[in-house]
Scaffold this motif. Structure first.
Motif, PDB file in Angstrom:
ATOM      1  N   ALA A  64       0.826  -1.214   0.000  1.00 53.63           N
ATOM      2  CA  ALA A  64       0.000   0.000   0.000  1.00 53.63           C
ATOM      3  C   ALA A  64       0.855   1.257   0.000  1.00 53.63           C
ATOM      4  O   ALA A  64       0.502   2.252  -0.639  1.00 53.63           O
ATOM      5  CB  ALA A  64      -0.939  -0.010   1.199  1.00 53.63           C
ATOM      6  N   LEU A  65       1.982   1.222   0.685  1.00 53.16           N
ATOM      7  CA  LEU A  65       2.870   2.391   0.695  1.00 53.16           C
ATOM      8  C   LEU A  65       3.438   2.656  -0.701  1.00 53.16           C
ATOM      9  O   LEU A  65       3.512   3.808  -1.136  1.00 53.16           O
ATOM     10  CB  LEU A  65       3.994   2.205   1.714  1.00 53.16           C
ATOM     11  N   VAL A  66       3.825   1.610  -1.399  1.00 43.96           N
ATOM     12  CA  VAL A  66       4.314   1.785  -2.772  1.00 43.96           C
ATOM     13  C   VAL A  66       3.195   2.332  -3.652  1.00 43.96           C
ATOM     14  O   VAL A  66       3.394   3.274  -4.434  1.00 43.96           O
ATOM     15  CB  VAL A  66       4.874   0.459  -3.336  1.00 43.96           C
ATOM     16  N   ALA A  67       2.005   1.775  -3.514  1.00 41.23           N
ATOM     17  CA  ALA A  67       0.872   2.210  -4.335  1.00 41.23           C
ATOM     18  C   ALA A  67       0.510   3.669  -4.066  1.00 41.23           C
ATOM     19  O   ALA A  67       0.294   4.435  -5.005  1.00 41.23           O
ATOM     20  CB  ALA A  67      -0.336   1.310  -4.094  1.00 41.23           C
ATOM     21  N   THR A  68       0.446   4.047  -2.788  1.00 39.19           N
ATOM     22  CA  THR A  68      -0.033   5.386  -2.437  1.00 39.19           C
ATOM     23  C   THR A  68       1.046   6.461  -2.478  1.00 39.19           C
ATOM     24  O   THR A  68       0.742   7.624  -2.730  1.00 39.19           O
ATOM     25  CB  THR A  68      -0.684   5.393  -1.041  1.00 39.19           C
ATOM     26  N   ARG A  69       2.297   6.086  -2.237  1.00 38.69           N
ATOM     27  CA  ARG A  69       3.349   7.102  -2.152  1.00 38.69           C
ATOM     28  C   ARG A  69       4.291   7.141  -3.352  1.00 38.69           C
ATOM     29  O   ARG A  69       4.977   8.132  -3.556  1.00 38.69           O
ATOM     30  CB  ARG A  69       4.163   6.883  -0.882  1.00 38.69           C
ATOM     31  N   VAL A  70       4.319   6.060  -4.118  1.00 32.38           N
ATOM     32  CA  VAL A  70       5.213   6.026  -5.281  1.00 32.38           C
ATOM     33  C   VAL A  70       4.417   6.088  -6.591  1.00 32.38           C
ATOM     34  O   VAL A  70       4.661   6.943  -7.433  1.00 32.38           O
ATOM     35  CB  VAL A  70       6.115   4.761  -5.254  1.00 32.38           C
ATOM     36  N   VAL A  71       3.456   5.186  -6.748  1.00 37.95           N
ATOM     37  CA  VAL A  71       2.708   5.110  -8.004  1.00 37.95           C
ATOM     38  C   VAL A  71       1.664   6.219  -8.101  1.00 37.95           C
ATOM     39  O   VAL A  71       1.597   6.934  -9.100  1.00 37.95           O
ATOM     40  CB  VAL A  71       2.040   3.721  -8.158  1.00 37.95           C
ATOM     41  N   ARG A  72       0.842   6.367  -7.070  1.00 35.84           N
ATOM     42  CA  ARG A  72      -0.282   7.313  -7.128  1.00 35.84           C
ATOM     43  C   ARG A  72       0.125   8.742  -7.453  1.00 35.84           C
ATOM     44  O   ARG A  72      -0.519   9.400  -8.282  1.00 35.84           O
ATOM     45  CB  ARG A  72      -1.055   7.260  -5.796  1.00 35.84           C
ATOM     46  N   PRO A  73       1.191   9.285  -6.844  1.00 35.35           N
ATOM     47  CA  PRO A  73       1.563  10.669  -7.163  1.00 35.35           C
ATOM     48  C   PRO A  73       1.938  10.881  -8.640  1.00 35.35           C
ATOM     49  O   PRO A  73       1.883  11.997  -9.138  1.00 35.35           O
ATOM     50  CB  PRO A  73       2.774  10.942  -6.265  1.00 35.35           C
ATOM     51  N   ARG A  74       2.284   9.814  -9.336  1.00 39.38           N
ATOM     52  CA  ARG A  74       2.672   9.927 -10.743  1.00 39.38           C
ATOM     53  C   ARG A  74       1.471   9.881 -11.693  1.00 39.38           C
ATOM     54  O   ARG A  74       1.622  10.119 -12.885  1.00 39.38           O
ATOM     55  CB  ARG A  74       3.667   8.837 -11.098  1.00 39.38           C
ATOM     56  N   LEU A  75       0.315   9.553 -11.156  1.00 41.80           N
ATOM     57  CA  LEU A  75      -0.890   9.483 -11.977  1.00 41.80           C
ATOM     58  C   LEU A  75      -1.606  10.832 -11.961  1.00 41.80           C
ATOM     59  O   LEU A  75      -1.743  11.452 -10.917  1.00 41.80           O
ATOM     60  CB  LEU A  75      -1.839   8.397 -11.453  1.00 41.80           C
ATOM     61  N   ARG A  76      -2.059  11.234 -13.093  1.00 49.69           N
ATOM     62  CA  ARG A  76      -2.801  12.498 -13.185  1.00 49.69           C
ATOM     63  C   ARG A  76      -4.303  12.182 -13.235  1.00 49.69           C
ATOM     64  O   ARG A  76      -4.953  12.439 -14.236  1.00 49.69           O
ATOM     65  CB  ARG A  76      -2.351  13.278 -14.393  1.00 49.69           C
TER      66      ARG A  76
END
Length: 167
Positions: A64-76
């Motif tokens: 969840a940390l990877v999803a919310t802090r790494v991947v999610r910020p890169r999605l517009r």
């Protein structure tokens, strides 16, 4: 519950649906890897992630940390806020399935049922990740409407008007 425990063991409400779908995508990857390699220790990885997410949302779960802090910020993509209690319930179902699968495979050496439970988990996580359909959330809503879960737990779950306003 002591205030510190309440602070550490809280689940977010509302939840960004985009984050939930990203986490579900990670679960899909792990479940596929588990089924393809037939490595029972991967069931423990899945189970641990689910238990951590049930206890504290994305705060402690590496996936969840990877999803919310790494991947999610890169999605517009704009956040899509949904009720937290149904998502927690869905994580609880995942935790239950993976803990049972882990105990079956590693504790008793019974891998057949463990792979079936993992396949069920894979199906539900795929629905969430790729279609946006949360099976656990649907079951939670049904439980609220049947009176098995008090409506106060999630007013938006039993009131369709509130759900549409949030969307």
């Amino acid at each position: 519950m002591p205030p510190v425990a309440r602070l550490l063991l809280r689940f977010p409400n509302p939840v960004d649906e985009v984050n939930a779908r990203l986490v579900a995508g990670g679960v899909v990857v792990l479940a596929v890897a588990t089924l393809l390699t037939r490595q029972p220790w991967l069931l423990v990885v899945l189970a641990t992630g689910f238990v951590l997410r049930v206890l504290a949302g994305p705060r402690w779960s590496p996936l969840a940390l990877v999803a919310t802090r790494v991947v999610r910020p890169r999605l517009r993509v704009a956040p899509r806020w949904v009720a937290g209690p149904p998502k927690r319930f869905a994580q609880g179902i995942g935790a239950t399935l993976t803990v049972i699968a882990s105990v079956a495979a590693l504790g008793f050496g019974v891998t057949g049922p463990a792979w079936v439970l993992t396949a069920m988990l894979l199906a539900a996580a795929s629905l969430e990740a790729f279609v946006g359909f949360c099976l656990g959330c649907t079951l939670f809503g049904l439980a609220v409407r049947l009176g098995l879960v008090p409506q106060e737990v999630c007013e938006a779950c039993s009131n369709l008007d509130l759900r549409h306003q949030a969307a």
